[in-house]
Write a protein that holds these residues in place. Structure first.
Motif, PDB file in Angstrom:
ATOM      1  N   PRO A 267     -27.948  62.114  19.555  1.00 21.28           N
ATOM      2  CA  PRO A 267     -27.841  62.296  17.984  1.00 21.28           C
ATOM      3  C   PRO A 267     -28.355  62.594  16.664  1.00 21.28           C
ATOM      4  CG  PRO A 267     -29.195  59.601  18.551  1.00 21.28           C
ATOM      5  CD  PRO A 267     -28.610  60.967  19.576  1.00 21.28           C
TER       6      PRO A 267
ATOM      7  N   ILE B 170     -20.054  64.837  17.401  1.00 19.82           N
ATOM      8  CA  ILE B 170     -19.863  63.244  17.157  1.00 19.82           C
ATOM      9  C   ILE B 170     -18.715  62.833  17.336  1.00 19.82           C
ATOM     10  CG2 ILE B 170     -21.980  64.215  15.234  1.00 19.82           C
ATOM     11  CD1 ILE B 170     -18.962  64.350  13.349  1.00 19.82           C
ATOM     12  N   GLY B 171     -18.824  61.720  17.045  1.00 18.12           N
ATOM     13  CA  GLY B 171     -18.042  60.941  17.997  1.00 18.12           C
ATOM     14  C   GLY B 171     -16.386  60.480  16.823  1.00 18.12           C
ATOM     15  N   GLN B 172     -16.440  60.977  15.579  1.00 23.23           N
ATOM     16  CA  GLN B 172     -16.348  61.191  14.913  1.00 23.23           C
ATOM     17  C   GLN B 172     -15.036  61.584  14.650  1.00 23.23           C
ATOM     18  OE1 GLN B 172     -17.726  60.791  10.619  1.00 23.23           O
ATOM     19  NE2 GLN B 172     -19.385  59.688  11.379  1.00 23.23           N
TER      20      GLN B 172
ATOM     21  N   GLU C  65     -16.237  63.098  22.848  1.00 28.59           N
ATOM     22  CA  GLU C  65     -16.982  61.886  23.967  1.00 28.59           C
ATOM     23  C   GLU C  65     -17.887  63.045  24.992  1.00 28.59           C
ATOM     24  OE1 GLU C  65     -14.672  58.879  25.579  1.00 28.59           O
ATOM     25  OE2 GLU C  65     -12.971  60.150  24.997  1.00 28.59           O
TER      26      GLU C  65
ATOM     27  N   LYS D 193     -11.776  63.440  18.539  1.00 28.43           N
ATOM     28  CA  LYS D 193     -12.801  62.983  18.980  1.00 28.43           C
ATOM     29  C   LYS D 193     -13.685  63.164  19.838  1.00 28.43           C
ATOM     30  CE  LYS D 193     -13.178  58.446  18.202  1.00 28.43           C
ATOM     31  NZ  LYS D 193     -12.791  56.494  18.418  1.00 28.43           N
TER      32      LYS D 193
ATOM     33  N   LYS E 227     -27.149  57.115  15.209  1.00 28.45           N
ATOM     34  CA  LYS E 227     -26.047  56.946  16.060  1.00 28.45           C
ATOM     35  C   LYS E 227     -24.673  55.344  16.187  1.00 28.45           C
ATOM     36  CE  LYS E 227     -26.525  56.287  21.113  1.00 28.45           C
ATOM     37  NZ  LYS E 227     -27.859  55.687  21.825  1.00 28.45           N
ATOM     38  N   LYS E 228     -25.591  55.168  15.596  1.00 23.70           N
ATOM     39  CA  LYS E 228     -24.420  53.773  15.384  1.00 23.70           C
ATOM     40  C   LYS E 228     -22.814  54.413  15.067  1.00 23.70           C
ATOM     41  CE  LYS E 228     -27.279  49.524  16.347  1.00 23.70           C
ATOM     42  NZ  LYS E 228     -28.222  48.909  15.433  1.00 23.70           N
ATOM     43  N   GLN E 229     -23.124  55.473  13.810  1.00 23.44           N
ATOM     44  CA  GLN E 229     -22.027  55.442  13.105  1.00 23.44           C
ATOM     45  C   GLN E 229     -21.180  56.515  13.773  1.00 23.44           C
ATOM     46  OE1 GLN E 229     -24.412  56.731   9.907  1.00 23.44           O
ATOM     47  NE2 GLN E 229     -24.893  54.866   8.909  1.00 23.44           N
ATOM     48  N   ASN E 230     -22.107  57.499  14.640  1.00 21.18           N
ATOM     49  CA  ASN E 230     -20.815  58.082  15.125  1.00 21.18           C
ATOM     50  C   ASN E 230     -21.291  59.678  14.585  1.00 21.18           C
ATOM     51  OD1 ASN E 230     -20.069  57.461  17.463  1.00 21.18           O
ATOM     52  ND2 ASN E 230     -18.584  56.299  16.923  1.00 21.18           N
ATOM     53  N   ASP E 231     -22.847  59.634  14.213  1.00 29.57           N
ATOM     54  CA  ASP E 231     -22.889  60.447  13.257  1.00 29.57           C
ATOM     55  C   ASP E 231     -24.141  61.530  13.550  1.00 29.57           C
ATOM     56  OD1 ASP E 231     -22.607  62.866  11.320  1.00 29.57           O
ATOM     57  OD2 ASP E 231     -22.059  61.091   9.612  1.00 29.57           O
TER      58      ASP E 231
ATOM     59  N   SER F 251     -20.805  64.978  10.031  1.00 32.73           N
ATOM     60  CA  SER F 251     -19.542  64.834   9.948  1.00 32.73           C
ATOM     61  C   SER F 251     -19.574  66.077   8.664  1.00 32.73           C
ATOM     62  CB  SER F 251     -19.676  62.917   9.228  1.00 32.73           C
ATOM     63  OG  SER F 251     -20.369  62.543   8.668  1.00 32.73           O
TER      64      SER F 251
END
Lengths: 359, 359, 359, 359
Positions: free
Chosen positions: A331, A306-308, A326, A324, A201-205, B261
């Motif tokens: 996650p 995902i946020g990536q 939002e 990207k 989740k922290k990896q935006n994945d 990703s």
């Protein structure tokens, strides 16, 4: 038949993620059954968003409201209409990406199928939110199966990312999944899964996983030869859960590597009943239940949102763009899919049981 | 609906392995289409028994006879009835084991479901022989898809026992499978598979395997959200093939180990068309085709009928017995299942195309 | 669903008037039922052509041949395929009028619907001959209803041209129709009807009429509220008989002139059972059978094929033409429609009974 | 399928007369259609109760509320959920007669079918009130037909009691029915009908009648041969309207007295189109529309609820009783059934048009 499932017990799904409500209509439910509303709401809670750091922060109470088919607390035999109102809707993020189909999502296919007229906010009709209706309907099916036929259904996470649960006892399957946030019966694996989800989740994945489902005490004879094999009916229902990409029964794909002499479940007699010691067939022979527990596994893909940064194409300008995403997303949707798998399974088994004249 | 499949293009399956015939009725086929009977018979030959040492020695010509729906060589829009007469029937072996359900077979479940009245000879309605009707109907669907919509469907063996085919080019997929007895596109693996089958046959044992299916040039928009996702409809049809125990789309079960990703197929523009470079989704997003090739894999279990002694229970005496199955059986049914997977796929895609108003 | 009828007991109709055969497939018939083939053939004889001067001179034995679903004389639970081969086919007359749609016939609508590809010979799929399949399937349904549920079904002619039968006793309804060529329960009216038909036949003209159908000993509770009312299901099935133009239940259209105080069937108690002395409702209240005999009437139009000159338009030349139809035709199809009405009724009632869990 | 109707355009009916609401779900409505909500509400008003001394005094605004499927005023292709809340509910009268089935009503059959668990208040699911949902759904279908295919549908009263309307011009059919309380196109007959209803109302009695329905500008080719003839589909839908007891197409039952030479509608050419001068067939040949206006008549029985004393049987005590029904009822339901006939007709025609690929 896009929004109708079942033969004798039918459900009709409707509603959108950011519309007024999501809902479900249940047709063919037997008359005179006392609904346990509290138990239904408890099922809803298992799927509910906003409950931990592992899932989306959207806050929905997901209270089921009954609009028809119940009289004096009992089913009437008429269609039961259940509504779940959408309360914490934030569509602001979607206006921005209206013309930017999200990779891995239904945005693009919905756009083409409905010529751009689909409600794109929050995925609209393609949102995982519609499974709230599945769970509400499934709760009734589960109650019916348990009370009338002593059939119980348990789903639980067996894999998230590369972390696999080890096999555990039936007792653990029954009690452990509700003790942890990922709904896994192996408590040690559960801890690792939770940590992994937070890390990703922290990896935006996001992460995918596998859910196993177990049907205890099924009657012999559910399912039909040929086009309505038990596998066919279960698969059709399970693949209606967003993000599901595979299903396998019994030993599943491993069957490819097994010889017949090993794979065949040999018969023996136990208290007058013909049983098998192994259950490689997952309780199904010739498309029909053989009385052994029915077992299958379901693969879910990682959340597409995902946020990536990802490559997409602007539908209006027909130019490539970087997107990207939002908004609030899980996650890993596997934990919340567990009660959905149970619900769809219960609906299929209840339908087949009613078709077989049980109840 | 046990014997009826489809919405706009429907097929009805009937007949038994050792009865007069197996057959199929096709309802909803468009009028005015010129049937290529030779091509249909060629499809039948791909599934036909008695052709090599790898398959059962039952000799059936499997000539399709048309009983209705064709006039002057063209479809009329009326139901097309196709019959394949059973000619080389030897039911002698089945009288002996009438009360001895074969492990891994539908004998037991059929016995309970039909209270012992089912035609047990050769597996009756549960025999793989009924798929002759699927292939006949599928041949018409394939012709329709190819001629009207330029859609082509290729199935091929990718695994038998532990031998896995390596990935090969599309050109090889198109031409290689018909060059070897196991219908594999990787010719080297094919040789190994053939050898393995012969070896296991000598051990009176059997083998399972995996078939991959590829749909080229599918239109965007096939499939429905929710209960008739493209995965749902394909899975339902494929699980009606005897011995099928699993199905997965795109990367399938591997999706559990992938992060979003990596799994998301990002979009790019190619000659005005939105495409993806990877195809992890197997051509399906949100249950709807996205225009990329549709890909899925199907797991088949080893033939249940093996010559080795197995434990069973006598249905009459209710005593345990040891069963040694005689009769003619495929040591591995995967090669003959290849055209069946193609046929069922073609029928689903043709049905969905007609629903979408194509043709 | 053009060629499939029913929910739990389904029939699939196929075949053409001048093709190889007409046929019917029955899906969902319970296993273990002993078929009385002689009784079935007797039903066929009631509909058979070529039997008197009142009907077409086409000679068809109409022998039903079983292709699947029966094993050792008993139903297996699998689809039952019944074929009736066409033997006395004379298509010569149809080549001449291929482009001249016959007034009152389906020629024109079939031509447009199937873009000219339909088999026009003898009306093809629109011929009354397809009802041979209905009667064969209905014979099985009638046997099932009679043996398992003591339900009996009687249809009989009540009007031909302006000659109306008077009301007769139940005993006469049961025995008289088979005693005369027009299948009327009022023997005096029957004589007049026969004479009238012969007279009109000489004029190269045709006659319509009305058939009444009586279902004795129906269970309470058949039919559903709303969209599957008993009237809905019966009407749908009956209107699939060629030439049917009206249906009315109980007092039918006369209900328009009745006040509620007269029309309502008041309740009384008879041996613990709630009954009504009048039966204006025709045994159906709220779309559901109330246990009284179910009664309805069906209007059939005069045979469209007549020898008199009629105006039509040539489909090729787009010019008006005068058509004189040759070929073999019934001057009044009502007598031969009597067993067809019984058959369709039996199929609906058997389907609903099986849905209700009877048998 | 009790509560689901249609193939490609489906409606699902739910709700009860004295429950929270009546409702309808529409599945399969094309995306991108602009809904005219005012026109829909106008249709509702035509069926609305409490509007004159001729109908029940129950006051319901019958405002349709949209819960799903519409986005920015346009259809999205997703299920459209429409709810009509019940506001003026008075169930007090029903507690008293809970165990006294009303003659001519569904009370008795509902009691048996649902083992006493049905919602009996106001007839529950069997109330004419559920047709509010039909009208709401039908309004959408009418808009679609008119805008996309120029098809118009008109229903109007042609008989009440013994008063019959005379034939009037199409112009009068289009404008007159909305000018009088009984929705009759013959204004003189309308006056007599109104008087008769008021007279019979004073007698605590009720009246039946006949409605005719006209479909203008239908395309050629709607309907299927055999089991989905246009007559079959229309009849099935129309018989789902409470109190309907008969349907006839074209000249209908009069066809019994007509010779073929008179009944056959002969063909002629008009501006390149094949037409008929007479329309005895009611626009349908061989179950398929021929392009002429489709015409049919529907018989409705007198309202079963009347204030006069009637014999019934107490379901609890199993003793005979005399019942005097109180509550608010229409002395003649025919006028309010007119928009319902239109609605069901529009839904069938829209479904068939979508099946045929129109729109």
């Amino acid at each position: 038949m896009a929004n109708i499932l079942g033969e004798k017990l039918k459900i009709v799904s409707f509603g959108e993620s950011h519309g007024k409500c999501v809902g479900v209509l249940i047709d063919g439910f037997p008359a005179g059954f006392k609904i346990d509303l509290e138990a239904m709401q408890k099922e809803m809670k298992r799927r509910q968003p906003g409950q931990s750091s592992l899932v989306t922060s959207r806050k929905e109470e997901d209270k089921v409201e009954i609009f028809s088919g119940i009289f004096n607390g009992l089913t009437t035999g008429s269609p039961i209409c259940l509504l779940i109102f959408n309360k914490d809707v934030d569509s602001s993020k979607y206006e921005l990406i209206k013309n930017l189909p999200r990779p891995g999502h239904a945005d693009l296919t919905a756009y083409f199928k409905y010529k751009g007229f689909n409600d794109y906010r929050g995925g609209g009709r393609f949102s995982g939110r519609i499974t709230a209706g599945f769970v509400a309907a499934g709760a009734l099916a589960k109650q019916l199966l348990k009370e009338k036929l002593k059939i119980e259904i348990y789903a639980y996470t067996v894999q998230i990312g590369k972390i696999k649960a080890k096999e555990v006892s039936l007792a653990e399957i029954k009690k452990n999944p509700e003790k942890n946030l990922v709904k896994c019966a192996d408590l040690k694996a559960a801890q690792k899964m939770e940590k992994l989800i937070l890390k990703v989740k922290k990896q935006n994945d996001s992460l995918g996983g596998i859910i196993e489902c177990l049907i205890l005490n099924p009657p012999v004879g559910l399912g039909e030869p040929v086009f309505n094999s038990l596998e066919s009916d279960l698969a059709k229902a399970i693949f209606s859960i967003p993000a599901c990409k595979g299903i396998e029964f019994g030993v599943g794909f491993k069957v490819a590597e097994m010889k017949g002499s090993l794979n065949n479940d040999q018969f023996y007699l136990s208290q007058g009943k013909i049983m098998t010691r192994t259950n490689n067939a997952g309780g199904i022979l010739g498309g029909i239940s053989n009385g052994m527990p029915i077992v299958f596994k379901v693969a879910f893909k990682p959340t597409a949102s995902i946020g990536q940064p990802q490559k997409t194409v602007n539908l209006k300008t027909k130019k490539p763009e970087i997107l990207k995403i939002e908004g609030r997303h899980d996650p890993c949707l596997v934990p919340r899919a567990v009660p959905v798998v149970e619900a769809m399974t219960a609906l299929v088994i209840a339908d087949l049981s009613l078709q077989a004249g049980s109840n």
